[in-house]
Design a protein around this motif. Structure first.
Motif, mmCIF file in Angstrom:
data_model
loop_
_atom_site.group_PDB
_atom_site.id
_atom_site.type_symbol
_atom_site.label_atom_id
_atom_site.label_comp_id
_atom_site.label_asym_id
_atom_site.label_seq_id
_atom_site.Cartn_x
_atom_site.Cartn_y
_atom_site.Cartn_z
ATOM 1 N N ILE A 191 0.865 -1.188 0.000
ATOM 2 C CA ILE A 191 0.000 0.000 0.000
ATOM 3 C C ILE A 191 0.899 1.235 0.000
ATOM 4 N N VAL A 192 0.656 2.141 -0.948
ATOM 5 C CA VAL A 192 1.456 3.358 -1.096
ATOM 6 C C VAL A 192 0.604 4.539 -0.645
ATOM 7 N N TYR A 193 1.061 5.226 0.383
ATOM 8 C CA TYR A 193 0.367 6.401 0.903
ATOM 9 C C TYR A 193 1.054 7.663 0.416
ATOM 10 N N THR A 225 2.221 13.064 -5.607
ATOM 11 C CA THR A 225 3.533 12.709 -5.036
ATOM 12 C C THR A 225 4.222 11.579 -5.793
ATOM 13 N N GLY A 226 3.535 10.972 -6.751
ATOM 14 C CA GLY A 226 4.182 9.943 -7.563
ATOM 15 C C GLY A 226 3.929 8.528 -7.081
ATOM 16 N N LYS A 227 2.732 8.289 -6.550
ATOM 17 C CA LYS A 227 2.426 6.949 -6.025
ATOM 18 C C LYS A 227 2.442 5.890 -7.135
ATOM 19 N N GLU A 228 1.941 6.254 -8.328
ATOM 20 C CA GLU A 228 1.954 5.275 -9.419
ATOM 21 C C GLU A 228 3.376 5.003 -9.893
ATOM 22 N N LEU A 229 4.242 5.992 -9.847
ATOM 23 C CA LEU A 229 5.646 5.774 -10.224
ATOM 24 C C LEU A 229 6.298 4.765 -9.285
ATOM 25 N N VAL A 230 5.970 4.864 -8.001
ATOM 26 C CA VAL A 230 6.492 3.911 -7.019
ATOM 27 C C VAL A 230 5.974 2.512 -7.336
ATOM 28 N N ILE A 232 -0.824 -3.803 -5.651
ATOM 29 C CA ILE A 232 -0.187 -2.605 -5.116
ATOM 30 C C ILE A 232 -1.287 -1.552 -5.101
ATOM 31 N N ALA A 233 -1.664 -1.113 -3.920
ATOM 32 C CA ALA A 233 -2.737 -0.138 -3.782
ATOM 33 C C ALA A 233 -2.143 1.229 -3.435
ATOM 34 N N ALA A 234 -2.919 2.268 -3.682
ATOM 35 C CA ALA A 234 -2.465 3.618 -3.357
ATOM 36 C C ALA A 234 -3.645 4.445 -2.863
ATOM 37 N N THR A 235 -3.354 5.360 -1.968
ATOM 38 C CA THR A 235 -4.415 6.218 -1.441
ATOM 39 C C THR A 235 -3.814 7.456 -0.803
ATOM 40 N N ILE A 270 4.221 1.949 2.222
ATOM 41 C CA ILE A 270 5.249 2.903 1.779
ATOM 42 C C ILE A 270 4.633 4.296 1.785
ATOM 43 N N ASN A 271 5.261 5.209 2.490
ATOM 44 C CA ASN A 271 4.783 6.593 2.544
ATOM 45 C C ASN A 271 5.653 7.464 1.639
ATOM 46 N N VAL A 272 5.034 8.049 0.627
ATOM 47 C CA VAL A 272 5.763 8.924 -0.296
ATOM 48 C C VAL A 272 5.643 10.358 0.218
ATOM 49 N N PRO A 273 6.758 10.978 0.586
ATOM 50 C CA PRO A 273 6.689 12.314 1.190
ATOM 51 C C PRO A 273 6.335 13.387 0.166
ATOM 52 N N PRO A 274 5.562 14.388 0.585
ATOM 53 C CA PRO A 274 5.276 15.517 -0.315
ATOM 54 C C PRO A 274 6.529 16.366 -0.502
ATOM 55 N N LEU A 275 6.537 17.177 -1.532
ATOM 56 C CA LEU A 275 7.711 17.993 -1.847
ATOM 57 C C LEU A 275 8.054 18.960 -0.712
ATOM 58 N N ARG A 276 7.037 19.387 0.033
ATOM 59 C CA ARG A 276 7.296 20.336 1.132
ATOM 60 C C ARG A 276 8.177 19.716 2.226
ATOM 61 N N ASP A 277 8.226 18.379 2.249
ATOM 62 C CA ASP A 277 9.048 17.697 3.244
ATOM 63 C C ASP A 277 10.388 17.248 2.689
ATOM 64 N N ARG A 278 10.661 17.592 1.447
ATOM 65 C CA ARG A 278 11.960 17.238 0.841
ATOM 66 C C ARG A 278 12.389 18.348 -0.123
ATOM 67 N N LYS A 279 12.490 19.547 0.425
ATOM 68 C CA LYS A 279 12.759 20.721 -0.396
ATOM 69 C C LYS A 279 14.105 20.650 -1.104
ATOM 70 N N GLU A 280 15.027 19.819 -0.558
ATOM 71 C CA GLU A 280 16.334 19.687 -1.202
ATOM 72 C C GLU A 280 16.244 19.031 -2.572
ATOM 73 N N ASP A 281 15.077 18.422 -2.894
ATOM 74 C CA ASP A 281 14.890 17.796 -4.206
ATOM 75 C C ASP A 281 14.363 18.770 -5.260
ATOM 76 N N ILE A 282 13.990 19.978 -4.843
ATOM 77 C CA ILE A 282 13.414 20.940 -5.794
ATOM 78 C C ILE A 282 14.380 21.264 -6.940
ATOM 79 N N PRO A 283 15.679 21.526 -6.686
ATOM 80 C CA PRO A 283 16.587 21.813 -7.814
ATOM 81 C C PRO A 283 16.656 20.659 -8.819
#
Length: 201
Positions: free
Chosen positions: A27-29, A34-39, A139-142, A168-181
């Protein structure tokens, strides 16, 4: 296809690798976008099911009266408009992966029938008494809190525990700002012409 080098994403990559090495349901949260289908696709492509189909299903987009037909298929003449036999998602996912996006939108009746199929009891196409078996992995997502849905009886507890094996918890971009560049660089390259950045209007 997944972009990010942050510690939060490194944890996601490790979980993807662990999930790909098993046949357990996942299950992908994560928030929308956030890219749950990519995961889910990454898990499928690195698993021993990669040579079979990855079948994506948007559970929220299927009218309730068509759910059983879409998942389990139907026989010709089973209902008005059923002019030919039709395979369902479980048929297509045999040997592969069934990706249930927005799984929290599935009704209780279908959850019960899906549970039987997950547990190996099989399923019957609409209009048929034939019992079919499909070897599929879920593989489910929600973006919902499924435990809360169990509490208010929107999700069957037994169904929840069948799909909630590897979370699996996919973090939002606000929680991984170092990935913005990295994301900016990716999209600039993706939308550029001949390697040049897109023109600003």
């Amino acid at each position: 296809s997944i972009i990010g080098k942050s510690p939060a994403m490194q944890e996601v990559y490790e979980l993807i690798l662990n999930a790909a090495a098993t046949n357990a349901n996942v299950i992908v949260y994560g928030d929308s976008g956030t890219g749950k289908e990519l995961v889910a696709r990454a898990i499928h492509e690195m698993s021993n099911r990669s040579q079979k189909e990855f079948v994506p299903v948007n559970c929220a987009a299927i009218p309730e009266n068509l759910l059983e037909s879409e998942f389990f298929g139907h026989k010709r003449g089973a209902f008005t408009g059923a002019h030919a036999d039709k395979q369902g998602y479980l048929d297509l996912a045999d040997g592969g992966t069934l990706f249930l996006d927005e799984v929290g939108e599935l009704g209780l009746t279908l959850q019960a029938k899906m549970l039987r199929a997950i547990e190996g009891g099989g399923y019957s196409p609409v209009g048929s008494s034939l019992n079919k078996i499909s070897d599929f992995r879920i593989i489910a997502a929600t973006n919902r809190n499924l435990l809360e849905q169990v509490r208010i009886r929107g999700i069957r507890e037994d169904f929840f525990y069948r799909i909630h094996v590897i979370p699996i918890n996919v973090p939002p971009l606000r929680d991984r700002k170092e990935d913005i560049p990295l994301l900016m660089e990716h999209f600039l390259k993706h939308y550029s012409e001949n390697g040049d950045p897109p023109a600003v209007p």
